[in-house]
Structure formats: C-alpha cells, structure tokens
Design a protein around this motif. Structure first.
Motif, PDB file in Angstrom:
ATOM      1  N   LEU A  67     -25.177 -20.694 -16.887  1.00  0.00           N
ATOM      2  CA  LEU A  67     -23.824 -20.673 -16.326  1.00  0.00           C
ATOM      3  C   LEU A  67     -23.162 -19.311 -16.495  1.00  0.00           C
ATOM      4  CD1 LEU A  67     -22.516 -24.166 -17.497  1.00  0.00           C
ATOM      5  CD2 LEU A  67     -23.513 -23.556 -15.289  1.00  0.00           C
ATOM      6  N   LYS A  68     -23.455 -18.635 -17.602  1.00  0.00           N
ATOM      7  CA  LYS A  68     -22.898 -17.305 -17.856  1.00  0.00           C
ATOM      8  C   LYS A  68     -23.279 -16.329 -16.752  1.00  0.00           C
ATOM      9  CE  LYS A  68     -22.673 -16.934 -22.884  1.00  0.00           C
ATOM     10  NZ  LYS A  68     -23.191 -16.209 -24.041  1.00  0.00           N
ATOM     11  N   GLN A  69     -24.470 -16.525 -16.180  1.00  0.00           N
ATOM     12  CA  GLN A  69     -24.992 -15.580 -15.196  1.00  0.00           C
ATOM     13  C   GLN A  69     -24.569 -15.903 -13.762  1.00  0.00           C
ATOM     14  OE1 GLN A  69     -29.221 -14.837 -15.931  1.00  0.00           O
ATOM     15  NE2 GLN A  69     -28.893 -15.442 -18.055  1.00  0.00           N
ATOM     16  N   MET A  70     -23.838 -16.996 -13.576  1.00  0.00           N
ATOM     17  CA  MET A  70     -23.388 -17.350 -12.231  1.00  0.00           C
ATOM     18  C   MET A  70     -22.327 -16.371 -11.748  1.00  0.00           C
ATOM     19  SD  MET A  70     -23.216 -21.513 -11.814  1.00  0.00           S
ATOM     20  CE  MET A  70     -21.646 -21.697 -12.595  1.00  0.00           C
ATOM     21  N   SER A  71     -22.177 -16.302 -10.440  1.00  0.00           N
ATOM     22  CA  SER A  71     -21.138 -15.460  -9.851  1.00  0.00           C
ATOM     23  C   SER A  71     -19.763 -16.026 -10.220  1.00  0.00           C
ATOM     24  CB  SER A  71     -21.286 -15.444  -8.326  1.00  0.00           C
ATOM     25  OG  SER A  71     -20.940 -16.720  -7.797  1.00  0.00           O
ATOM     26  N   PRO A  72     -18.736 -15.172 -10.228  1.00  0.00           N
ATOM     27  CA  PRO A  72     -17.383 -15.664 -10.508  1.00  0.00           C
ATOM     28  C   PRO A  72     -16.983 -16.801  -9.551  1.00  0.00           C
ATOM     29  CG  PRO A  72     -17.418 -13.283 -10.598  1.00  0.00           C
ATOM     30  CD  PRO A  72     -18.776 -13.712 -10.097  1.00  0.00           C
ATOM     31  N   GLU A  73     -17.394 -16.692  -8.300  1.00  0.00           N
ATOM     32  CA  GLU A  73     -17.077 -17.734  -7.315  1.00  0.00           C
ATOM     33  C   GLU A  73     -17.688 -19.078  -7.726  1.00  0.00           C
ATOM     34  OE1 GLU A  73     -17.760 -18.782  -2.582  1.00  0.00           O
ATOM     35  OE2 GLU A  73     -18.674 -16.984  -3.420  1.00  0.00           O
TER      36      GLU A  73
END
Length: 109
Positions: A67-73
């Motif tokens: 989840l940390k690596q997901m895009s801000p969107e």
C-alpha cells in the motif's frame, strides 16, 4: 457505475482486500452492511470470493508495504473504500477507526 478496474495491480488488490477484511473483522462482528460493501467492492475492483481467501493469507506487514508504494490517487481511493466499509453497518466502531488510522499513517510514511 463501474470505476476503472485496471487502476490497481494484482498485488495492490490483494493488499486492499486484506486491509478491508481486517477493518470488517476489527469489531469482532460481521454485519450485513459490511458484506454488501465487500460485494460492491468485488465489482468495483474486479475480484471474487476466492481472492478474499488469498488476501487473508498475506501478512499485514506485506500488505502495508504494498500500500505504501501505491500512487497517491490509489491511496485516496483506498481511504474512501475503507471509510465506506467501516460505516456500512451504520456505525464506525472505535476498533475500526483505530485500525484505519494505523493503516493510513503506515501507508503514508
């Protein structure tokens, strides 16, 4: 109203379903509203009930790492999904709120 189903990778979907499942189980009860919320989510991000079992088998630390690596969107989408799931039974339990705060803080570090 379907949202873009390809917006999330397979790993992101697994991590998202893992944390959604954790929020549902946080208060020790599974309510009909929460089941309905998961059913809607299954259509929204395109997964089935077997996928829920797979998501339960990943470690929470691994889910947070993804989840940390997901895009801000995508993080914003997940926050909305978790909020909707938590209130789907008509009440946001303190344990659900605490867990969501932990998830949001952990994935935004």
């Amino acid at each position: 109203m379907h949202q873009e189903t390809n917006a999330f990778t397979l790993a992101e979907k697994l991590a998202m379903v893992h944390v959604v499942n954790s929020v549902i189980l946080a208060d020790g009860q599974i309510h009909n509203g929460e089941i309905n919320a998961v059913t809607q989510l299954m259509e929204q991000i395109d997964f089935d009930s077997n996928f829920i079992m797979q998501a339960r088998n990943i470690e929470s630390e691994q889910a947070i790492s993804i989840l940390k690596q997901m895009s801000p969107e995508n993080k914003n989408k997940l926050e909305g999904i978790l909020e909707m799931t938590a209130i789907s039974d008509g009440f946001k339990h303190a344990k659900e709120n605490s867990l969501m705060t932990y998830i949001f803080e952990s994935m935004n570090k």
